[in-house]
Design a protein around this motif. Structure first.
Motif, PDB file in Angstrom:
ATOM      1  N   THR A   1       0.812  -1.221   0.000  1.00 22.35           N
ATOM      2  CA  THR A   1       0.000   0.000   0.000  1.00 22.35           C
ATOM      3  C   THR A   1       0.848   1.276   0.000  1.00 22.35           C
ATOM      4  OG1 THR A   1      -1.521  -1.263   1.409  1.00 22.35           O
ATOM      5  CG2 THR A   1      -1.976   1.084   1.184  1.00 22.35           C
ATOM      6  N   ALA A   2       2.065   1.167   0.536  1.00 17.76           N
ATOM      7  CA  ALA A   2       2.833   2.389   0.807  1.00 17.76           C
ATOM      8  C   ALA A   2       3.513   2.974  -0.429  1.00 17.76           C
ATOM      9  CB  ALA A   2       3.888   2.090   1.861  1.00 17.76           C
ATOM     10  N   THR A   3       3.578   4.283  -0.452  1.00 15.82           N
ATOM     11  CA  THR A   3       4.378   5.007  -1.447  1.00 15.82           C
ATOM     12  C   THR A   3       5.833   5.026  -0.984  1.00 15.82           C
ATOM     13  OG1 THR A   3       2.441   6.478  -1.534  1.00 15.82           O
ATOM     14  CG2 THR A   3       4.364   7.138  -2.834  1.00 15.82           C
ATOM     15  N   VAL A   4       6.045   5.248   0.311  1.00 15.18           N
ATOM     16  CA  VAL A   4       7.397   5.262   0.873  1.00 15.18           C
ATOM     17  C   VAL A   4       7.392   4.536   2.226  1.00 15.18           C
ATOM     18  CG1 VAL A   4       8.059   7.446  -0.219  1.00 15.18           C
ATOM     19  CG2 VAL A   4       7.065   7.489   2.076  1.00 15.18           C
ATOM     20  N   ARG A   5       8.557   3.990   2.582  1.00 14.70           N
ATOM     21  CA  ARG A   5       8.701   3.339   3.896  1.00 14.70           C
ATOM     22  C   ARG A   5       9.807   4.042   4.681  1.00 14.70           C
ATOM     23  NH1 ARG A   5      12.603  -0.243   5.573  1.00 14.70           N
ATOM     24  NH2 ARG A   5      12.097  -1.507   7.404  1.00 14.70           N
ATOM     25  N   ILE A   6       9.494   4.367   5.940  1.00 14.04           N
ATOM     26  CA  ILE A   6      10.485   4.987   6.819  1.00 14.04           C
ATOM     27  C   ILE A   6      10.726   4.044   7.990  1.00 14.04           C
ATOM     28  CG2 ILE A   6      11.009   7.010   8.273  1.00 14.04           C
ATOM     29  CD1 ILE A   6      10.525   7.734   5.328  1.00 14.04           C
ATOM     30  N   ASP A   7      11.955   3.613   8.189  1.00 19.21           N
ATOM     31  CA  ASP A   7      12.263   2.788   9.356  1.00 19.21           C
ATOM     32  C   ASP A   7      12.533   3.716  10.538  1.00 19.21           C
ATOM     33  OD1 ASP A   7      13.120   1.113  11.314  1.00 19.21           O
ATOM     34  OD2 ASP A   7      14.631   0.090  10.107  1.00 19.21           O
ATOM     35  N   SER A   8      11.606   3.726  11.489  1.00 23.98           N
ATOM     36  CA  SER A   8      11.705   4.680  12.602  1.00 23.98           C
ATOM     37  C   SER A   8      12.329   4.042  13.839  1.00 23.98           C
ATOM     38  CB  SER A   8      10.304   5.211  12.958  1.00 23.98           C
ATOM     39  OG  SER A   8       9.564   4.189  13.599  1.00 23.98           O
ATOM     40  N   SER A   9      12.872   2.823  13.695  1.00 19.89           N
ATOM     41  CA  SER A   9      13.391   2.098  14.873  1.00 19.89           C
ATOM     42  C   SER A   9      14.339   2.961  15.693  1.00 19.89           C
ATOM     43  CB  SER A   9      14.144   0.833  14.450  1.00 19.89           C
ATOM     44  OG  SER A   9      13.303  -0.033  13.754  1.00 19.89           O
ATOM     45  N   HIS A  10      15.217   3.698  15.011  1.00 19.15           N
ATOM     46  CA  HIS A  10      16.238   4.460  15.728  1.00 19.15           C
ATOM     47  C   HIS A  10      16.045   5.964  15.582  1.00 19.15           C
ATOM     48  CE1 HIS A  10      18.237   0.711  16.546  1.00 19.15           C
ATOM     49  NE2 HIS A  10      18.070   0.396  15.279  1.00 19.15           N
ATOM     50  N   LEU A  11      14.832   6.369  15.246  1.00 14.00           N
ATOM     51  CA  LEU A  11      14.556   7.796  15.040  1.00 14.00           C
ATOM     52  C   LEU A  11      13.611   8.321  16.105  1.00 14.00           C
ATOM     53  CD1 LEU A  11      13.890   7.921  11.158  1.00 14.00           C
ATOM     54  CD2 LEU A  11      16.066   8.227  12.371  1.00 14.00           C
ATOM     55  N   THR A  12      13.771   9.594  16.456  1.00 20.59           N
ATOM     56  CA  THR A  12      12.766  10.244  17.301  1.00 20.59           C
ATOM     57  C   THR A  12      11.549  10.538  16.413  1.00 20.59           C
ATOM     58  OG1 THR A  12      13.551  12.452  16.727  1.00 20.59           O
ATOM     59  CG2 THR A  12      14.568  11.407  18.651  1.00 20.59           C
ATOM     60  N   HIS A  13      10.445  10.922  17.049  1.00 20.52           N
ATOM     61  CA  HIS A  13       9.259  11.264  16.264  1.00 20.52           C
ATOM     62  C   HIS A  13       9.569  12.419  15.307  1.00 20.52           C
ATOM     63  CE1 HIS A  13       6.896   8.394  18.293  1.00 20.52           C
ATOM     64  NE2 HIS A  13       6.596   9.084  19.372  1.00 20.52           N
ATOM     65  N   ARG A  14      10.329  13.406  15.829  1.00 25.24           N
ATOM     66  CA  ARG A  14      10.646  14.566  14.979  1.00 25.24           C
ATOM     67  C   ARG A  14      11.500  14.151  13.775  1.00 25.24           C
ATOM     68  NH1 ARG A  14       9.940  19.819  14.973  1.00 25.24           N
ATOM     69  NH2 ARG A  14       8.808  19.690  16.928  1.00 25.24           N
ATOM     70  N   GLN A  15      12.489  13.296  14.039  1.00 21.42           N
ATOM     71  CA  GLN A  15      13.330  12.829  12.925  1.00 21.42           C
ATOM     72  C   GLN A  15      12.498  12.022  11.924  1.00 21.42           C
ATOM     73  OE1 GLN A  15      16.169  10.738  15.377  1.00 21.42           O
ATOM     74  NE2 GLN A  15      17.746  12.308  15.113  1.00 21.42           N
ATOM     75  N   THR A  16      11.547  11.257  12.446  1.00 25.95           N
ATOM     76  CA  THR A  16      10.695  10.460  11.553  1.00 25.95           C
ATOM     77  C   THR A  16       9.849  11.383  10.680  1.00 25.95           C
ATOM     78  OG1 THR A  16      10.602   8.741  13.241  1.00 25.95           O
ATOM     79  CG2 THR A  16       8.962   8.618  11.481  1.00 25.95           C
ATOM     80  N   ALA A  17       9.275  12.410  11.290  1.00 24.69           N
ATOM     81  CA  ALA A  17       8.445  13.362  10.521  1.00 24.69           C
ATOM     82  C   ALA A  17       9.299  14.024   9.437  1.00 24.69           C
ATOM     83  CB  ALA A  17       7.860  14.413  11.459  1.00 24.69           C
ATOM     84  N   GLN A  18      10.504  14.416   9.798  1.00 25.71           N
ATOM     85  CA  GLN A  18      11.390  15.064   8.810  1.00 25.71           C
ATOM     86  C   GLN A  18      11.762  14.087   7.699  1.00 25.71           C
ATOM     87  OE1 GLN A  18      14.168  16.418  11.717  1.00 25.71           O
ATOM     88  NE2 GLN A  18      13.289  18.477  11.830  1.00 25.71           N
ATOM     89  N   ALA A  19      12.002  12.822   8.079  1.00 27.50           N
ATOM     90  CA  ALA A  19      12.361  11.810   7.073  1.00 27.50           C
ATOM     91  C   ALA A  19      11.198  11.571   6.109  1.00 27.50           C
ATOM     92  CB  ALA A  19      12.761  10.508   7.767  1.00 27.50           C
ATOM     93  N   VAL A  20       9.975  11.600   6.618  1.00 31.38           N
ATOM     94  CA  VAL A  20       8.802  11.425   5.740  1.00 31.38           C
ATOM     95  C   VAL A  20       8.779  12.529   4.693  1.00 31.38           C
ATOM     96  CG1 VAL A  20       6.268  11.545   5.630  1.00 31.38           C
ATOM     97  CG2 VAL A  20       7.367  10.215   7.443  1.00 31.38           C
ATOM     98  N   LEU A  21       8.927  13.770   5.143  1.00 29.30           N
ATOM     99  CA  LEU A  21       8.849  14.904   4.207  1.00 29.30           C
ATOM    100  C   LEU A  21       9.995  14.860   3.197  1.00 29.30           C
ATOM    101  CD1 LEU A  21       7.735  17.815   6.557  1.00 29.30           C
ATOM    102  CD2 LEU A  21       6.340  16.478   4.963  1.00 29.30           C
ATOM    103  N   LYS A  22      11.188  14.551   3.681  1.00 30.22           N
ATOM    104  CA  LYS A  22      12.354  14.516   2.792  1.00 30.22           C
ATOM    105  C   LYS A  22      12.185  13.406   1.751  1.00 30.22           C
ATOM    106  CE  LYS A  22      17.403  14.610   3.042  1.00 30.22           C
ATOM    107  NZ  LYS A  22      17.769  13.371   2.379  1.00 30.22           N
ATOM    108  N   THR A  23      11.748  12.245   2.190  1.00 33.27           N
ATOM    109  CA  THR A  23      11.599  11.113   1.265  1.00 33.27           C
ATOM    110  C   THR A  23      10.533  11.418   0.211  1.00 33.27           C
ATOM    111  OG1 THR A  23      12.144   9.708   3.139  1.00 33.27           O
ATOM    112  CG2 THR A  23      11.300   8.597   1.181  1.00 33.27           C
TER     113      THR A  23
END
Ligand code: S3P
Length: 176
Positions: A143-165
């Motif tokens: 279903t996904a357009t992009v996948r972000i592995d958040s295992s080692h990310l803070t919520h803020r880093q995850t949000a930034q990674a989503v936008l960047k990706t």
């Protein structure tokens, strides 16, 4: 840019928290399908499961999703099981690009171990989580357009990674 942005992922993947951050970063309004379902039923999610069962919850979840097609300017956080239904899997990309917030089952377990998620109220919550994760992983991937592995990310880093990706994707992959 995108019309809306949808977050999917297993329980504990951070969809609601990351969704809140994405909402403040983009100015889009945050909508959470669990909240829509609870409002519609006038019951909490655990109460819906207890009184009416999972199938009823799933029907309300699909109805909530149908109601989001055609809306714009939303960050849509979803429940972890939203990808089970083929209809939902077809509806999600129509709303917007779908970001899968993933994490290792160990990390997910750490994050949900003290929660009251109805599906994890079993004798072996860790085993249940692993089974559900294995059963659903390919559905998130599909279903996904992009996948972000958040295992080692803070919520803020995850949000930034989503936008960047998403920024790095070609525009035709962002149409929702
Ligand atoms: C579910 C996840 C929950 C909620 C319900 C069912 C699931 O949402 O929708 O308890 O099937 O994984 P979260 O992913 O926000 O915990």
């Amino acid at each position: 840019m995108f019309r809306n942005l949808v977050l999917v992922g297993f329980m504990g993947s951070g969809k609601s928290s990351v969704g809140r951050l994405l909402s403040s970063l983009t100015g889009f309004a945050l909508v959470d399908t669990d909240n829509l379902v609870a409002q519609e039923a006038r019951l909490s999610i655990p109460e819906i499961f207890r009184r009416h069962g999972e199938q009823h919850f799933r029907e309300l979840e699909t109805a909530a999703l149908r109601g989001l097609v055609g809306r714009i300017g939303l960050i849509v956080a979803t429940g972890g099981g939203i990808v089970i239904s083929p209809e939902n899997r077809a509806l999600l990309p129509r709303i917007g690009p779908v970001a899968w917030l993933d994490a290792s089952p160990d990390h997910l377990h750490q994050r949900v171990r003290n929660s009251k998620r109805p599906l994890l109220q079993t004798d072996d919550p860790r085993g249940t989580l692993l089974e559900l994760y294995k059963a659903r992983e390919h559905l998130y991937r599909e279903t996904a357009t992009v996948r972000i592995d958040s295992s080692h990310l803070t919520h803020r880093q995850t949000a930034q990674a989503v936008l960047k990706t998403l920024e790095e994707l070609r525009p035709e992959n962002l149409s929702g």
